[in-house]
Design a protein around this motif. Structure first.
Motif, mmCIF file in Angstrom:
data_model
loop_
_atom_site.group_PDB
_atom_site.id
_atom_site.type_symbol
_atom_site.label_atom_id
_atom_site.label_comp_id
_atom_site.label_asym_id
_atom_site.label_seq_id
_atom_site.Cartn_x
_atom_site.Cartn_y
_atom_site.Cartn_z
ATOM 1 N N SER A 7 0.922 -1.203 -0.125
ATOM 2 C CA SER A 7 0.008 0.193 -0.004
ATOM 3 C C SER A 7 0.861 1.278 0.169
ATOM 4 N N LEU A 9 1.072 5.126 0.483
ATOM 5 C CA LEU A 9 0.222 5.980 1.416
ATOM 6 C C LEU A 9 0.849 7.185 1.207
ATOM 7 N N GLU A 35 -1.632 -1.082 -3.972
ATOM 8 C CA GLU A 35 -2.777 0.170 -4.124
ATOM 9 C C GLU A 35 -2.231 1.376 -3.533
ATOM 10 N N VAL A 37 -3.210 5.086 -1.805
ATOM 11 C CA VAL A 37 -4.073 5.639 -0.897
ATOM 12 C C VAL A 37 -3.662 7.064 -0.698
ATOM 13 N N CYS A 78 -4.146 7.167 6.506
ATOM 14 C CA CYS A 78 -3.769 6.073 5.252
ATOM 15 C C CYS A 78 -3.454 4.760 5.791
ATOM 16 N N ALA A 82 -5.576 1.366 4.702
ATOM 17 C CA ALA A 82 -4.651 0.421 3.990
ATOM 18 C C ALA A 82 -5.061 -0.914 4.102
ATOM 19 N N LYS A 83 -4.874 -1.767 2.817
ATOM 20 C CA LYS A 83 -5.429 -3.155 2.825
ATOM 21 C C LYS A 83 -4.103 -4.242 2.343
ATOM 22 N N LEU A 87 3.493 -1.283 4.226
ATOM 23 C CA LEU A 87 2.957 -0.081 4.003
ATOM 24 C C LEU A 87 4.066 0.886 3.697
ATOM 25 N N ARG A 163 2.099 -3.979 7.979
ATOM 26 C CA ARG A 163 0.763 -3.527 8.438
ATOM 27 C C ARG A 163 0.692 -4.241 9.682
#
Length: 327
Positions: A7, A9, A35, A37, A78, A82-83, A87, A163
């Protein structure tokens, strides 16, 4: 099971020209198992509209645009949104090397006990693109922590955090401006498992709009001393350290004048091994910010081509904060 491998961020506030440079590169680099974010702190420069366009086009996966209490607050939003398994904080005015970031994330995936990866960061100034710095002090401080567990801090741009390790390292503290200072000091004191990456993961773009440059010098010093005194126990310096620090204090203010004299006379000077030529060549019609980030991309790629990316790591024994009482 995390939905994404990484993720990214991003926090931002009223820096749309810089943000466009950063997100254009990140969107282009993003893989399907990653992803993006974004937390916008309520900008009034068109940032919200820009993020909405990216979201509608499927180029960023999550975003929020609302008034917040600063960078730490945005970072924390964030982190909680987050998923991903890993991170990676992405600031809105700096540059990042995504192949090396992925190498660090791969290392964390292969070593599930690693909570955090740190590594090298470079710095360039937007008013002179001909050279950049890659400081060795953070690596030296890390090795001191590695061997002696002495707390240390460093710029947070290269940082990757697992995470599932947030219950250990925590969220960002919202009571400071220098979020890196408090967060990295804290990480180095909570018995987290930290690895060091020898690759160049990020590049700070020193510009007038940065938080550090906008903060009054006295306030910077007070915040630094306050945070450091909490994490670092004072110890008496030995005579050698006192002599070294005294000599350094005398030499520091006269160095600029000395360099100016040497330049005027054409005399050779000692070259700082932490300073590197970027090979910057202006491109006709290119605006300043485009040039800045082009130079950053090229510099990081060249540096990582020259250096071998390795990881320095040894796991710490899991133990309680409160030592056991004797029977």
């Amino acid at each position: 099971m995390s939905k994404y491998r990484i993720s990214y961020l991003v926090t931002t506030y009223n820096k749309l020209p810089y943000l466009r440079q950063v997100l254009t590169r990140l969107v282009e680099a993003r893989l399907p198992d990653e992803e993006i974010v974004v937390a916008d702190g309520g900008s009034n420069d068109g940032t919200s509209e820009y993020l909405s366009e990216l979201f509608e086009a499927g180029k960023i996966q999550q975003f929020v645009s609302e008034r917040d209490k600063g960078e730490s607050h945005g970072n924390n939003k964030c982190m909680l949104m987050a998923k991903g398994e890993v991170l990676k904080m992405i600031t809105d005015d700096d540059a990042f090397n995504y192949p090396i970031i992925r190498a660090a994330a791969d290392f964390m995936h292969e070593h599930p006990d690693v909570d955090v990866v740190m590594g090298y960061n470079a710095t360039i100034q937007d008013h002179d693109l001909t050279f950049a710095r890659v400081k060795e002090d953070p690596a030296i401080d890390f090795m001191r922590w590695y061997e002696l567990k002495e707390p240390f801090w460093m710029i947070g741009l290269p940082l990757l955090v697992r995470r599932s390790s947030l219950p250990i390292v925590g969220l960002y503290y919202t009571g400071v401006v220098f979020v890196d200072l408090e967060y990295t000091y804290r990480i180095s004191t909570v018995k987290a498992n930290i690895a060091w990456c020898t690759g160049l993961l990020s590049m700070h773009v020193d510009n007038p709009n940065g938080n550090f440059n906008r903060m009054p010098p006295k306030m910077r010093e007070e915040e630094y001393n306050h945070v450091r005194s909490f994490f670092v126990k004072h110890k008496r310096r030995n005579p050698v350290e006192l002599l070294r620090d005294t000599i350094e204090a005398v030499k520091r203010p006269i160095r600029p004048a000395k360099r100016a004299v040497f330049d005027r006379m054409g005399w050779a000077q000692f070259q700082n091994p932490e300073v590197f030529a970027t090979g910057y060549v202006p491109h006709e019609g290119e605006d300043l910010l485009s040039a800045v980030y082009r130079v950053c991309d090229d510099f990081m790629a060249a540096q990582n081509h020259l250096r071998k990316t390795e990881f320095i790591y040894k796991p710490q024994e899991v133990s309680k904060v409160m030592p056991p009482t004797s029977a």
